[in-house]
Scaffold this motif. Structure first.
Motif, PDB file in Angstrom:
ATOM      1  N   THR A 266       1.720  -1.311 -16.557  1.00 48.78           N
ATOM      2  CA  THR A 266       2.577  -2.120 -17.167  1.00 48.78           C
ATOM      3  C   THR A 266       2.294  -2.056 -18.735  1.00 48.78           C
ATOM      4  N   ARG A 267       3.305  -1.873 -19.754  1.00 43.59           N
ATOM      5  CA  ARG A 267       3.334  -2.186 -21.037  1.00 43.59           C
ATOM      6  C   ARG A 267       3.187  -3.710 -21.660  1.00 43.59           C
ATOM      7  N   GLY A 268       2.575  -3.749 -22.782  1.00 44.94           N
ATOM      8  CA  GLY A 268       2.309  -5.183 -23.149  1.00 44.94           C
ATOM      9  C   GLY A 268       0.946  -5.498 -22.975  1.00 44.94           C
ATOM     10  N   PRO A 269       0.647  -5.928 -21.857  1.00 42.10           N
ATOM     11  CA  PRO A 269      -0.879  -6.006 -21.448  1.00 42.10           C
ATOM     12  C   PRO A 269      -1.448  -4.784 -21.201  1.00 42.10           C
ATOM     13  N   ASP A 270      -0.725  -3.920 -20.925  1.00 40.13           N
ATOM     14  CA  ASP A 270      -1.391  -2.216 -21.054  1.00 40.13           C
ATOM     15  C   ASP A 270      -2.462  -2.412 -19.959  1.00 40.13           C
ATOM     16  N   THR A 271      -2.005  -2.421 -18.745  1.00 40.62           N
ATOM     17  CA  THR A 271      -2.714  -2.726 -17.583  1.00 40.62           C
ATOM     18  C   THR A 271      -2.338  -1.544 -16.439  1.00 40.62           C
ATOM     19  N   LEU A 272      -3.146  -1.280 -15.602  1.00 39.94           N
ATOM     20  CA  LEU A 272      -2.990  -0.630 -14.338  1.00 39.94           C
ATOM     21  C   LEU A 272      -3.356  -1.587 -13.227  1.00 39.94           C
ATOM     22  N   SER A 273      -2.317  -1.681 -12.098  1.00 39.51           N
ATOM     23  CA  SER A 273      -2.360  -2.709 -11.161  1.00 39.51           C
ATOM     24  C   SER A 273      -2.715  -1.874 -10.036  1.00 39.51           C
ATOM     25  N   VAL A 274      -3.575  -2.251  -8.849  1.00 40.73           N
ATOM     26  CA  VAL A 274      -3.934  -1.553  -7.957  1.00 40.73           C
ATOM     27  C   VAL A 274      -3.391  -2.448  -6.648  1.00 40.73           C
ATOM     28  N   PHE A 275      -2.799  -1.966  -5.851  1.00 37.52           N
ATOM     29  CA  PHE A 275      -2.306  -2.359  -4.501  1.00 37.52           C
ATOM     30  C   PHE A 275      -2.752  -1.788  -3.255  1.00 37.52           C
ATOM     31  N   ALA A 276      -3.351  -2.431  -2.439  1.00 39.75           N
ATOM     32  CA  ALA A 276      -3.575  -1.956  -1.034  1.00 39.75           C
ATOM     33  C   ALA A 276      -2.172  -2.070  -0.236  1.00 39.75           C
ATOM     34  N   VAL A 277      -2.083  -0.864   0.507  1.00 40.62           N
ATOM     35  CA  VAL A 277      -0.923  -0.697   1.303  1.00 40.62           C
ATOM     36  C   VAL A 277      -1.271  -1.280   2.742  1.00 40.62           C
ATOM     37  N   GLU A 278      -0.528  -2.155   3.293  1.00 35.91           N
ATOM     38  CA  GLU A 278      -0.861  -2.626   4.614  1.00 35.91           C
ATOM     39  C   GLU A 278       0.280  -2.498   5.429  1.00 35.91           C
ATOM     40  N   VAL A 279       0.176  -2.762   6.946  1.00 37.65           N
ATOM     41  CA  VAL A 279       1.032  -2.899   7.756  1.00 37.65           C
ATOM     42  C   VAL A 279       1.868  -1.647   7.820  1.00 37.65           C
ATOM     43  N   GLY A 280       1.000  -0.444   7.680  1.00 36.54           N
ATOM     44  CA  GLY A 280       1.582   0.633   7.667  1.00 36.54           C
ATOM     45  C   GLY A 280       2.566   1.345   6.674  1.00 36.54           C
ATOM     46  N   GLY A 281       2.578   0.520   5.696  1.00 38.22           N
ATOM     47  CA  GLY A 281       3.389   0.624   4.316  1.00 38.22           C
ATOM     48  C   GLY A 281       4.396  -0.638   4.095  1.00 38.22           C
ATOM     49  N   ARG A 282       4.456  -1.398   5.100  1.00 38.39           N
ATOM     50  CA  ARG A 282       5.494  -2.487   5.033  1.00 38.39           C
ATOM     51  C   ARG A 282       5.120  -3.539   4.063  1.00 38.39           C
ATOM     52  N   ARG A 283       3.988  -3.846   3.517  1.00 38.60           N
ATOM     53  CA  ARG A 283       3.493  -4.724   2.787  1.00 38.60           C
ATOM     54  C   ARG A 283       2.554  -4.273   1.712  1.00 38.60           C
ATOM     55  N   LEU A 284       2.698  -4.680   0.433  1.00 42.10           N
ATOM     56  CA  LEU A 284       1.685  -4.428  -0.566  1.00 42.10           C
ATOM     57  C   LEU A 284       0.977  -5.641  -0.768  1.00 42.10           C
ATOM     58  N   ARG A 285      -0.486  -5.680  -1.314  1.00 46.21           N
ATOM     59  CA  ARG A 285      -1.542  -6.518  -1.513  1.00 46.21           C
ATOM     60  C   ARG A 285      -2.040  -6.372  -2.850  1.00 46.21           C
ATOM     61  N   LEU A 286      -1.905  -7.107  -4.298  1.00 47.85           N
ATOM     62  CA  LEU A 286      -2.377  -6.722  -5.091  1.00 47.85           C
ATOM     63  C   LEU A 286      -3.962  -6.972  -5.302  1.00 47.85           C
ATOM     64  N   ALA A 287      -4.528  -5.806  -5.401  1.00 55.05           N
ATOM     65  CA  ALA A 287      -6.028  -5.859  -5.229  1.00 55.05           C
ATOM     66  C   ALA A 287      -6.661  -6.002  -6.529  1.00 55.05           C
ATOM     67  N   GLY A 288      -6.243  -5.854  -7.640  1.00 61.03           N
ATOM     68  CA  GLY A 288      -6.806  -6.063  -9.105  1.00 61.03           C
ATOM     69  C   GLY A 288      -5.960  -5.391 -10.237  1.00 61.03           C
TER      70      GLY A 288
END
Length: 346
Positions: A266-288
């Motif tokens: 993401t530009r502006g805040p200049d960050t990388l976001s990490v998502f855990a993939v859950e339920v075989g790909g059906r759901r993303l959870r922001l991990a940090g």
């Protein structure tokens, strides 16, 4: 996640020449650390912002993100890329992305809201002219950014049967076929108005796609049906833990080869976001989130156990090693590349 026993690879970096970029830069990749060592650059094409390799890795293609959009082809053998001929006009404005599919290079033309097909000769060079242009129609609610269509990405699906086109201006993902060298409409997936979809990435299982939006800092999880060529939104996940104090512009998205993690920049805040993939790909959870290592991350690439981030405004490419258990990226190093916009690794 680093594959220390891997062969020597080469990274190719696109750049904005109007911001001082060198054109298309080749860099050796250290297989143990992911470190990049520049080998040489090819100029001659203005603003080669996005790159794609041929399936056999012998050719490299670049869009020219200018008012007279074009695509160029290079021969690559680990040294400096070698331009094979003059760029081919795509009949669209500000070509911003491209893919190789079924013997053609497809370009997404942001300014004109269109997709162009250019045939490839048997040796991988470009034909002298395009074979088809498909123009999108429509608009969105954003008063400045969505007055008309703006195709930001064109990407084949994992089955190789379909093409997808992500349209920021109309809040849609279009699905196409390629018939006789011409992109043809097949289906439309409509996303939340005003979110401005930018890029998508498929889960390696082939059944889900993750659409990153530019005008709203969210990812939409979609069900992908390769049998029918249809995309259906299931839900949204924010890419940042809190609403940003200033504008945030998500840019790049990548999925780990094992399908366990998704990363966004993401530009502006200049960050990388990490998502855990859950339920075989059906759901993303922001991990940090983590600092991206520079300013204005234009693109994010996951390749052979490493993450590469091209920073347009700080003029560098940073590489990370993701933790194999959590997906969190650990910064390993950076090289200076003015106007850096894209990294592909062959």
């Amino acid at each position: 996640m680093a594959d220390g026993g891997a062969r020597q690879r080469t990274a190719y970096i696109g750049s904005i020449t109007g911001a001082g970029g060198p054109g298309v830069l080749a860099a050796a990749v250290d297989p143990g650390s992911g470190a990049l060592t520049p080998r040489g650059a090819a100029g001659g094409v203005p603003d080669p912002s996005y790159l794609a390799l041929s399936p056999d890795g012998r050719m490299l293609y670049a869009v020219s993100e200018t008012s007279d959009g074009a695509v160029a082809a290079y021969r690559v053998d680990g040294g400096a890329p070698r331009l094979t001929g003059p760029p081919v006009p795509v009949g669209g404005v500000a070509a911003s992305h491209l893919s190789v599919h079924a013997g053609h290079v497809l370009t997404a033309n942001y300014g004109s809201g269109s997709v162009t097909a250019v045939p490839l000769r048997p040796d991988g060079t470009l034909a002298s002219s395009r074979s088809g242009v498909l123009l999108h129609g429509g608009s969105g609610p954003h008063p400045e950014r969505q007055r008309g269509p703006h195709v930001h990405q064109v990407l084949p699906d994992p089955s190789g049967r379909w093409l997808t086109g992500v349209d920021l201006g109309t809040d849609t993902v279009r699905v196409y076929t390629l018939a006789h060298g011409r992109p043809a409409r097949h289906a439309v997936c409509r996303l939340r108005p005003g979110t401005g979809p930018r890029h998508l990435a498929f889960h390696p299982g082939g059944g889900y796609a993750y659409v990153l939006h530019e005008l709203a800092p969210v990812v939409t999880v979609c069900r992908w049906d390769a049998a029918t060529g249809s995309l259906r939104p299931l839900g949204e996940t924010p890419v940042l833990p809190d609403a940003p104090a200033k504008d945030a512009y998500p840019s790049g998205i990548a999925v780990s080869p094992d399908g366990r993690f998704v990363w966004t920049a993401t530009r502006g805040p200049d960050t990388l976001s990490v998502f855990a993939v859950e339920v075989g790909g059906r759901r993303l959870r922001l991990a940090g989130t983590e600092p991206c290592g520079g300013r204005w991350p234009r693109a994010l690439t996951a390749a052979h156990g490493f993450l590469y981030v091209a920073h347009e405004r700080s003029g560098d490419v940073t590489w990370f090693t993701p933790d194999p258990e959590t997906g969190r990226p650990r910064r390993r190093g950076a090289i200076a590349v003015p106007g850096a916009s894209c990294v592909v690794v062959g």
